[in-house]
Motif scaffolding. Structure first.
Motif, PDB file in Angstrom:
ATOM      1  N   ALA A 193      40.538  42.161  49.659  1.00 35.62           N
ATOM      2  CA  ALA A 193      41.311  41.643  48.537  1.00 35.62           C
ATOM      3  C   ALA A 193      41.197  40.122  48.485  1.00 35.62           C
ATOM      4  CB  ALA A 193      42.754  42.050  48.691  1.00 35.62           C
ATOM      5  N   LYS A 194      41.458  39.610  47.310  1.00 31.42           N
ATOM      6  CA  LYS A 194      41.433  38.162  47.128  1.00 31.42           C
ATOM      7  C   LYS A 194      42.842  37.725  46.757  1.00 31.42           C
ATOM      8  CE  LYS A 194      40.061  35.070  43.452  1.00 31.42           C
ATOM      9  NZ  LYS A 194      39.734  35.050  42.060  1.00 31.42           N
ATOM     10  N   LYS A 195      43.266  36.604  47.318  1.00 32.53           N
ATOM     11  CA  LYS A 195      44.562  36.069  46.919  1.00 32.53           C
ATOM     12  C   LYS A 195      44.376  35.324  45.608  1.00 32.53           C
ATOM     13  CE  LYS A 195      47.977  35.308  50.357  1.00 32.53           C
ATOM     14  NZ  LYS A 195      48.536  34.559  51.421  1.00 32.53           N
ATOM     15  N   VAL A 196      45.196  35.628  44.650  1.00 30.88           N
ATOM     16  CA  VAL A 196      45.103  34.913  43.375  1.00 30.88           C
ATOM     17  C   VAL A 196      46.268  33.933  43.322  1.00 30.88           C
ATOM     18  CG1 VAL A 196      45.144  35.145  40.860  1.00 30.88           C
ATOM     19  CG2 VAL A 196      44.057  36.907  42.258  1.00 30.88           C
ATOM     20  N   TYR A 197      45.958  32.654  43.159  1.00 29.25           N
ATOM     21  CA  TYR A 197      47.006  31.628  43.150  1.00 29.25           C
ATOM     22  C   TYR A 197      47.357  31.245  41.719  1.00 29.25           C
ATOM     23  CZ  TYR A 197      46.105  30.993  48.102  1.00 29.25           C
ATOM     24  OH  TYR A 197      45.971  31.208  49.443  1.00 29.25           O
ATOM     25  N   THR A 235      51.484  33.616  44.691  1.00 27.73           N
ATOM     26  CA  THR A 235      50.217  34.344  44.738  1.00 27.73           C
ATOM     27  C   THR A 235      50.445  35.827  44.528  1.00 27.73           C
ATOM     28  OG1 THR A 235      50.391  34.826  47.086  1.00 27.73           O
ATOM     29  CG2 THR A 235      49.226  32.819  46.487  1.00 27.73           C
ATOM     30  N   PHE A 236      49.374  36.503  44.164  1.00 29.81           N
ATOM     31  CA  PHE A 236      49.347  37.953  44.269  1.00 29.81           C
ATOM     32  C   PHE A 236      47.937  38.330  44.681  1.00 29.81           C
ATOM     33  CE2 PHE A 236      48.442  36.922  39.865  1.00 29.81           C
ATOM     34  CZ  PHE A 236      47.363  37.718  39.546  1.00 29.81           C
ATOM     35  N   GLU A 237      47.755  39.583  45.069  1.00 33.68           N
ATOM     36  CA  GLU A 237      46.439  39.967  45.580  1.00 33.68           C
ATOM     37  C   GLU A 237      45.677  40.807  44.580  1.00 33.68           C
ATOM     38  OE1 GLU A 237      46.413  41.667  49.451  1.00 33.68           O
ATOM     39  OE2 GLU A 237      46.240  39.657  50.274  1.00 33.68           O
ATOM     40  N   GLU A 238      44.363  40.686  44.644  1.00 30.66           N
ATOM     41  CA  GLU A 238      43.527  41.469  43.750  1.00 30.66           C
ATOM     42  C   GLU A 238      42.377  42.057  44.560  1.00 30.66           C
ATOM     43  OE1 GLU A 238      42.159  40.761  39.310  1.00 30.66           O
ATOM     44  OE2 GLU A 238      41.353  39.356  40.703  1.00 30.66           O
ATOM     45  N   LYS A 239      42.090  43.337  44.335  1.00 32.67           N
ATOM     46  CA  LYS A 239      41.016  43.966  45.111  1.00 32.67           C
ATOM     47  C   LYS A 239      39.669  43.382  44.719  1.00 32.67           C
ATOM     48  CE  LYS A 239      42.815  48.544  45.669  1.00 32.67           C
ATOM     49  NZ  LYS A 239      42.608  49.901  45.233  1.00 32.67           N
ATOM     50  N   ASP A 249      53.019  41.353  36.104  1.00 32.92           N
ATOM     51  CA  ASP A 249      54.129  42.297  35.872  1.00 32.92           C
ATOM     52  C   ASP A 249      54.155  43.363  36.967  1.00 32.92           C
ATOM     53  OD1 ASP A 249      54.823  40.922  33.668  1.00 32.92           O
ATOM     54  OD2 ASP A 249      53.941  42.318  32.210  1.00 32.92           O
ATOM     55  N   ASP A 250      52.955  43.891  37.296  1.00 33.07           N
ATOM     56  CA  ASP A 250      52.886  44.901  38.377  1.00 33.07           C
ATOM     57  C   ASP A 250      53.441  44.323  39.671  1.00 33.07           C
ATOM     58  OD1 ASP A 250      51.667  46.567  36.669  1.00 33.07           O
ATOM     59  OD2 ASP A 250      49.653  46.404  37.535  1.00 33.07           O
ATOM     60  N   PHE A 251      53.007  43.073  39.956  1.00 30.24           N
ATOM     61  CA  PHE A 251      53.440  42.416  41.186  1.00 30.24           C
ATOM     62  C   PHE A 251      54.958  42.241  41.190  1.00 30.24           C
ATOM     63  CE2 PHE A 251      54.761  38.537  43.295  1.00 30.24           C
ATOM     64  CZ  PHE A 251      54.235  38.693  44.556  1.00 30.24           C
ATOM     65  N   PRO A 289      31.744  18.269  22.245  1.00 31.02           N
ATOM     66  CA  PRO A 289      31.567  19.638  22.735  1.00 31.02           C
ATOM     67  C   PRO A 289      31.381  20.643  21.596  1.00 31.02           C
ATOM     68  CG  PRO A 289      33.858  18.981  22.925  1.00 31.02           C
ATOM     69  CD  PRO A 289      33.124  17.790  22.377  1.00 31.02           C
ATOM     70  N   LEU A 290      30.535  21.638  21.854  1.00 34.01           N
ATOM     71  CA  LEU A 290      30.292  22.673  20.841  1.00 34.01           C
ATOM     72  C   LEU A 290      31.030  23.965  21.185  1.00 34.01           C
ATOM     73  CD1 LEU A 290      26.455  22.038  20.604  1.00 34.01           C
ATOM     74  CD2 LEU A 290      28.181  21.354  18.938  1.00 34.01           C
ATOM     75  N   ARG A 291      31.253  24.165  22.496  1.00 33.95           N
ATOM     76  CA  ARG A 291      31.928  25.399  22.933  1.00 33.95           C
ATOM     77  C   ARG A 291      32.819  25.087  24.135  1.00 33.95           C
ATOM     78  NH1 ARG A 291      27.364  29.802  24.151  1.00 33.95           N
ATOM     79  NH2 ARG A 291      26.185  28.017  24.933  1.00 33.95           N
ATOM     80  N   LEU A 292      33.861  25.891  24.265  1.00 28.87           N
ATOM     81  CA  LEU A 292      34.775  25.766  25.408  1.00 28.87           C
ATOM     82  C   LEU A 292      34.780  27.092  26.155  1.00 28.87           C
ATOM     83  CD1 LEU A 292      37.380  24.651  26.957  1.00 28.87           C
ATOM     84  CD2 LEU A 292      38.705  25.652  25.089  1.00 28.87           C
ATOM     85  N   LYS A 293      34.678  27.007  27.495  1.00 30.66           N
ATOM     86  CA  LYS A 293      34.775  28.230  28.293  1.00 30.66           C
ATOM     87  C   LYS A 293      35.995  28.087  29.205  1.00 30.66           C
ATOM     88  CE  LYS A 293      31.113  30.086  30.563  1.00 30.66           C
ATOM     89  NZ  LYS A 293      30.114  30.160  31.644  1.00 30.66           N
ATOM     90  N   ILE A 294      36.817  29.133  29.276  1.00 34.25           N
ATOM     91  CA  ILE A 294      37.962  29.115  30.191  1.00 34.25           C
ATOM     92  C   ILE A 294      37.870  30.324  31.105  1.00 34.25           C
ATOM     93  CG2 ILE A 294      40.486  29.230  30.428  1.00 34.25           C
ATOM     94  CD1 ILE A 294      40.794  27.774  27.835  1.00 34.25           C
ATOM     95  N   ARG A 295      38.049  30.074  32.398  1.00 33.04           N
ATOM     96  CA  ARG A 295      38.122  31.178  33.378  1.00 33.04           C
ATOM     97  C   ARG A 295      39.566  31.297  33.824  1.00 33.04           C
ATOM     98  NH1 ARG A 295      35.404  29.894  38.876  1.00 33.04           N
ATOM     99  NH2 ARG A 295      33.540  29.674  37.611  1.00 33.04           N
ATOM    100  N   ASN A 296      40.136  32.490  33.707  1.00 31.19           N
ATOM    101  CA  ASN A 296      41.508  32.642  34.176  1.00 31.19           C
ATOM    102  C   ASN A 296      41.540  32.828  35.695  1.00 31.19           C
ATOM    103  OD1 ASN A 296      41.318  35.442  34.856  1.00 31.19           O
ATOM    104  ND2 ASN A 296      41.704  36.026  32.735  1.00 31.19           N
ATOM    105  N   ILE A 297      42.724  32.824  36.292  1.00 29.24           N
ATOM    106  CA  ILE A 297      42.823  32.849  37.759  1.00 29.24           C
ATOM    107  C   ILE A 297      42.318  34.151  38.378  1.00 29.24           C
ATOM    108  CG2 ILE A 297      44.642  31.111  38.047  1.00 29.24           C
ATOM    109  CD1 ILE A 297      46.676  33.396  38.056  1.00 29.24           C
ATOM    110  N   CYS A 298      42.117  35.199  37.550  1.00 31.67           N
ATOM    111  CA  CYS A 298      41.528  36.428  38.091  1.00 31.67           C
ATOM    112  C   CYS A 298      40.026  36.464  37.871  1.00 31.67           C
ATOM    113  CB  CYS A 298      42.155  37.648  37.428  1.00 31.67           C
ATOM    114  SG  CYS A 298      43.840  37.919  37.941  1.00 31.67           S
ATOM    115  N   GLY A 299      39.488  35.469  37.192  1.00 36.74           N
ATOM    116  CA  GLY A 299      38.039  35.380  37.076  1.00 36.74           C
ATOM    117  C   GLY A 299      37.457  35.796  35.736  1.00 36.74           C
TER     118      GLY A 299
END
Ligand SMILES: C[S@@+](CC[C@H](N)C(=O)[O-])C[C@H]1O[C@@H](n2cnc3c(N)ncnc32)[C@H](O)[C@@H]1O
Length: 623
Positions: free
Chosen positions: A97-101, A126-130, A527-529, A605-615
């Motif tokens: 699992a990975k800890k998600v901060y 944090t919560f964990e993610e497989k 919510d699950d957490f 900039p022409l485009r924006l990319k965002i990665r959320n904390i779960c990837g």
């Protein structure tokens, strides 16, 4: 569906004493799946270039996909590798699992920082993610491993070496596979890595402390690259240099042959096959190397292997790359590299790690089915919850995922392919044959219909025709595509942002400011957490829910701006990552600033990319 099949070559080495016995173990129960998989070849899927980092003249690659699909691609492209290190799942029975901060809310970050002089990392939310599962039965694991090793061998150059990192769980069985695939004559060494278990739960068992991993070193042929490695002499050895000559030089007189201490130190000690001088797992946790990947190996381990078995400019590959340690060390040592992994987290961690080192590479994605969700474990979890009415039905046996209750037909068993097992991912005639002649006859006589889900299929018409032609069962077989279910359910992230010009003495350009970010996918996990924590709360550990601000910026881990192209592969012309403490890493360099909610760029900039904390990553055009 694969574009075509690329032959595995060369054939396994034949005629060795162990083979006949081992081949028997290799077969799937009752079927010749391994033999037919090998005959069929490696599935070649479409490949999409997602990002180019730098000019990349050396053709370095970070590939998301399965090892076998990556090998099919390399073979098709005529690319041969000079050194392979793999640290595949060990069949350890564990889920990693990975800890998600949760990041800091930029609007509140300053206030929080003032209130807390020192950050208490344990207090971070944090919560964990497989990430990936490592649960196998031995026979399946070996069949899977056999196919992977055959695929890897198919892309190794004539003088290439391979290091296979395992442990007591399965190592001895895989050694026999390796003998079969590479030939006993090409077995070079069994390396013992002393992982230096000094304290903790591993030392408590009433037994010898289990403290080593095993690395099998084979070559493709008799000819190999090998640069002898040296290490420091042990103190006890150096203490033997206890005589001093007339010039004050210390020496050791070994039966008439004089060895001088200064020369011995300079020469060093040739490294053996027991490695006790490399940073342990426990040390990684507190080192600057740590990237937060559950099974991360130390750079020193890879440095030794890469220096010994390759030269500058050679191509080093890791097909189970994880945290990107092999690619990272290879790049630092002037080697070309290929990193492959099925997990999105591995690809992102490696990408960020390599970018911070200034490496140049392409990020590629193989359309082999594993890319549908963040990683195969999560995809499987998701799949189960998405099939309406699917309930566990243990009496059906392990082949069936469960059953749906139908008022007319009664129990309808449901088959769902296991994405973590490449042998069952593809619905082909071999699999359908197994369903018709093995799985269905094992069912209760009252079953009238079964549903067979697939992620990948050779050809729906071909399989339907195959079912029709075979009249050995009266049970209706219904085929269904799982991908359509997944596509319907995944809700993309939403971002509201604006662009403003910024001109200071030091900077001229613009800033994209994020006003609001919503990620239903992450919120579902939170919510699950929260629900679980509420249920497990005690007087001593009261319920402390994770709450996210109205703007939702705490859910953002990474932002990137593409100022080069409005579509196609990504060019990260400006990027920032927010570490788990809320500090900004701007274009690979750590800063002491908290994120302010924006990202600067000198160019438009022409485009924006965002990665959320779960990837999960989402791209928006900038008008
Ligand atoms: C033990 S970890 C590797 C750790 C790595 N050596 C490091 O130091 O970070 C095994 C990796 O294999 C990946 N993996 C599992 N099955 C795979 C497959 N079929 N093809 C490619 N990668 C796979 C997992 O996602 C995981 O990252």
């Amino acid at each position: 569906m694969p574009i075509k099949y690329v032959p595995f070559i060369p054939e396994p080495v034949e005629g060795q004493a162990v083979l006949a016995n081992f081949n028997r173990v290799l077969k799937y129960k009752g079927a010749d799946d391994v033999a037919s998989t090998l005959q069929r070849g490696m599935p070649l899927y479409e490949m999409e270039k997602q990002e180019q980092v730098g000019e990349n003249p050396d053709g370095n690659m970070v590939i998301r996909g399965e090892c076998v699909s990556a090998c099919a691609y390399l073979k098709e492209q005529g690319i041969q590798v000079d050194l392979v290190y793999i640290d595949p799942p060990f069949a350890s029975g564990a889920d990693y699992a990975k800890k998600v901060y949760i990041r800091r809310d930029p609007k509140a970050a300053k206030a929080i920082a003032q209130a807390e002089q020192e950050l208490d990392v344990d207090e971070l939310k944090t919560f964990e993610e497989k990430m990936y599962g490592d649960v196998w039965d031995k026979e399946k694991y070996l069949n899977w491993m056999y196919e992977n090793l055959m695929a890897i061998k198919s892309v190794m150059s004539e003088t290439a070496s391979i290091y296979v990192h395992l442990d007591w769980h399965i190592g001895h069985y895989v050694k026999i596979l390796l003998d079969e695939i590479f030939g006993e004559d090409n077995f070079q060494r069994e390396i013992i890595w002393d992982i230096q278990v000094l304290s903790g739960y591993k030392t408590i068992a009433p037994n010898w402390v289990r403290g080593h991993d095993t690395i099998y070193f084979y070559t493709r042929s008799e000819e190999k690259v090998f640069n002898k490695q040296k290490q420091e002499h042990r103190k006890e050895y150096l203490e033997r240099f206890n005589k001093t000559d007339e010039n004050g030089r210390k020496y050791f007189d070994g039966r008439g042959s004089i060895i001088y201490l200064d020369e011995a130190i300079e020469k060093g000690k040739a490294v053996g096959d027991v490695w006790s001088d490399i940073m342990s797992f426990q040390q990684i946790a507190t080192s600057t190397e740590k990237v937060g990947y559950a099974t991360q190996k130390p750079e020193a381990l890879l440095e030794r292997i890469i220096k010994a078995s390759s030269n500058e400019g050679m191509l080093v590959a890791d097909f189970f790359g994880g945290s990107g340690v092999t690619a990272s060390v290879a790049a630092k040592l002037g080697r070309r590299f290929i990193h492959c992994d099925v997990g999105l987290n591995s690809i992102q961690t490696t990408r960020d790690r390599l970018t911070a080192n200034g490496a140049e590479f392409d990020v590629l994605e193989i359309k082999d089915g594993v890319q549908l969700y963040r990683n195969p474990v999560q995809t499987m979890d998701k799949i189960k919850s998405l099939i309406p009415g699917l309930k566990n039905e243990d009496s059906l046996g392990s082949f069936w995922e469960g059953a749906i209750s139908d008022s007319e037909l009664g129990t309808v068993p449901v088959y769902v392919p296991n994405l973590m097992d490449s042998s069952s991912k593809l619905l082909d005639k071999v699999m359908m044959n197994r369903i018709i002649h093995q799985a269905i006859p094992d069912l209760d006589a009252g079953v009238k219909k079964v549903i067979v889900y697939y992620i990948d299929i050779t050809s729906e018409e071909e399989i339907e025709a195959f079912i029709k032609e075979d009249d050995s069962t009266a049970v209706e077989i219904k085929l269904r595509d799982l991908k359509t279910i997944l596509d319907d359910v995944v809700i993309g992230d939403y971002a509201q942002f604006h662009t403003e010009d910024v001109h200071t003495d030091l900077f001229g350009g613009c800033q994209v400011v994020i006003d609001k970010f919503i990620s239903d996918r992450v919120m579902q996990k939170i919510d699950d957490f929260n629900n679980k924590s509420r249920m497990n709360a005690t007087a001593k550990r009261p319920f402390k829910p994770i709450r996210i601000s109205e703007e939702g910026l705490e859910l953002i881990e990474f932002l990137s701006l593409d100022c080069t192209a409005a579509e196609g592969e990504w060019h990260s012309d400006s990027e920032i990552r927010i570490d788990k403490n809320g500090y900004v890493i701007a274009n690979g360099s750590r800063t002491q600033h908290f994120w302010n909610g924006g990202i600067l760029s000198e160019k438009r900039p022409l485009r924006l990319k965002i990665r959320n904390i779960c990837g999960d990553e989402t791209i928006w055009p900038i008008a």
